[in-house]
Design an enzyme around this catalytic site. Structure first.
Site, PDB file in Angstrom:
ATOM      1  N   ARG A 218      -3.422  15.761 -16.841  1.00 58.73           N
ATOM      2  CA  ARG A 218      -2.839  14.566 -17.449  1.00 58.73           C
ATOM      3  C   ARG A 218      -3.861  13.867 -18.317  1.00 58.73           C
ATOM      4  O   ARG A 218      -5.074  14.005 -18.111  1.00 58.73           O
ATOM      5  CB  ARG A 218      -2.288  13.610 -16.388  1.00 58.73           C
TER       6      ARG A 218
ATOM      7  N   SER B  27     -11.637  18.799 -11.172  1.00 59.83           N
ATOM      8  CA  SER B  27     -11.663  18.885  -9.702  1.00 59.83           C
ATOM      9  C   SER B  27     -11.945  20.305  -9.199  1.00 59.83           C
ATOM     10  O   SER B  27     -11.156  20.875  -8.444  1.00 59.83           O
ATOM     11  CB  SER B  27     -10.344  18.359  -9.123  1.00 59.83           C
TER      12      SER B  27
ATOM     13  N   ASP C  47     -13.103  13.478  -8.835  1.00 57.85           N
ATOM     14  CA  ASP C  47     -12.184  12.355  -8.582  1.00 57.85           C
ATOM     15  C   ASP C  47     -12.765  11.302  -7.640  1.00 57.85           C
ATOM     16  O   ASP C  47     -12.465  10.118  -7.771  1.00 57.85           O
ATOM     17  CB  ASP C  47     -10.823  12.854  -8.076  1.00 57.85           C
TER      18      ASP C  47
END
Length: 437
Positions: free
Chosen positions: A47, A115, A168
């Site tokens: 995203r 990630s 993250d």
């Protein structure tokens, strides 16, 4: 935990805890201004988002978020194809701003949440150690992830600089610190789990000679891999680990994170039904790993209807056990309770381990010899993100109960757990602002 943290900071491979350097030495503080972007590649989706900051701590204007699935063939193709696809999507996202004519005006700054396991080389560069999840692009391992993205952005004619490459958990710490300057650590506890915290640079022995303006650096612990002989491991944990795709790995995560709790409960129920007449017959569905997802386990645990009908419904739907007597329903709830309480208490003990390491547990730190009473306890905030904590009220209740118990109420009242939302997006955009040129 604190002892293993020491060992991991002293030398590479000195501990099960990797204690990775992030090179993040200044965290957002609320004075940042401008428009920044974040890109999050975490799994089968990625995203992009844009945030506007006007220099006032409370106001983050999050413009838009765009999610897109990664086409399956790109997960195993080449790095150029994967990053060209991501860069094209970012170009389209930027083109939608205003009337679309401003695509090439001024240079933009981007934070990139990636990630996957990376060896960080600087705040904006890192080498891919290995792929996880469904990715296996062979020509990327050993290459600088941020450089691959930067090259793709250039190929698409975008004047965008990758200002920060982070995981993250670090994004969560950045977002927590932006809202509250007393934030010293961040925990993610959802499907998986990890933690990071602010460490004094002189305590990071394995990078002697490294100087930062602030004298501190964020350390990514990768705490899911923590292991100690003191952990209360059962035969169910041993079996789950042995049958997992990564045996002898992520031992702490397998006891506390959402990915695994439902399956621990399934294993206990299976054994009980084989060794007693709890359910008249042993359902074959009870033998299927991961068939009981943690949200359903939580729904059974938190069922407060007088006849525990939610428990009966889930046992029927998931395991095809038709008639469950009341006594058996109560036992299932008790099993959910024991597994969840253990997980929450272990997570709390991990948090206290971090606080102990940095002298915020009221004991003056692991190296300090002062007594609790003569240490003035400072307000200490831990940012936390993830559905296991934010959506599972009994889990968070047990975690707080254990913090109070381990620290003592006098100290625990200074430790504040604050839920953040979207560290991997907004937090990463804030880091792009902190490290913008």
């Amino acid at each position: 935990m604190a002892v293993e943290m020491h060992a991991g900071l002293a030398s590479e491979g000195g501990s099960k805890l990797k204690m990775l350097l992030t090179f993040v030495d200044n965290l957002p503080n609320g004075t940042e201004r401008g428009t920044y972007y974040a890109l999050h590649l975490g799994g089968t989706n990625f995203r992009v988002l844009r945030v506007h900051l006007n220099g006032q701590r409370s106001s983050i204007f999050e413009d838009e978020v765009e999610r897109q699935p990664i086409p399956e063939h790109l997960m195993t193709s080449t790095s150029e194809e994967l990053f060209d696809f991501i860069a094209s999507s970012l170009k389209e996202f930027i083109a939608k701003e205003g009337d679309g004519s401003n695509i090439s005006t001024s240079r933009r700054e981007l934070g990139f949440t990636f990630s996957f396991p990376v060896k960080q080389m600087s705040v904006s560069s890192g080498i891919l150690i290995k792929w996880t999840k469904a990715f296996s692009i062979v020509n990327m391992v050993g290459r600088d992830v941020a450089a691959c993205l930067q090259e793709a952005l250039a190929r698409k004619g975008l004047d965008v600089r990758v200002a920060a490459l982070v995981n993250d958990t670090v994004g969560t710490l950045a977002l927590g610190h932006y809202h509250d300057p007393d934030t010293v650590a961040a925990i993610i506890i959802g499907t998986g789990t990890n933690a990071c915290y602010l460490e004094r640079i002189d305590a990071i022995i394995k990078c002697q000679g490294l100087l930062t303006a602030s004298g501190r650096m964020v350390v990514n612990m990768e705490w899911g891999n923590f292991w100690s002989s003191h952990l209360p491991r059962t035969s169910y944990d041993i079996d789950l680990d042995a049958e997992s795709p990564n045996p002898n790995d992520q031992g702490f995560e397998k006891m506390i994170s959402g990915m695994y709790l439902g399956d621990i409960v399934r294993r206990v129920i299976l054994r009980m039904s084989m060794e007693s007449d709890m359910f008249e017959l042993v359902s074959p569905k009870l033998k299927i790993p991961f068939i009981l997802r943690t949200p359903l386990m939580a729904a059974m645990h938190e069922d407060n209807s007088p006849d525990l009908r939610e428990v009966a419904r889930i046992l029927k739907e998931v395991f095809e056990i038709p008639e469950v007597p009341m006594k058996a329903r109560k036992i299932v709830v008790k099993v959910c309770d024991v597994v969840t309480r253990r997980a929450a208490r272990l997570a709390a003990a991990g948090i206290v381990g971090i606080l102990k390491k940095i002298g915020r547990d009221g004991s003056g730190g692991i190296t300090g010899g002062r007594s609790r009473s003569d240490t003035k306890m400072r307000r200490t905030v831990v940012a936390i993100e993830g559905g296991l904590y934010s959506s599972y009220s009994l889990f968070s209740e047990y975690l707080h109960e254990a913090l109070n118990e381990i620290l003592g109420e006098d100290i625990a009242k200074h430790v504040i757990i604050k839920v953040t939302e979207d560290g991997s997006g907004i937090g990463t955009a804030l880091l792009a602002a902190s490290f913008s040129s």
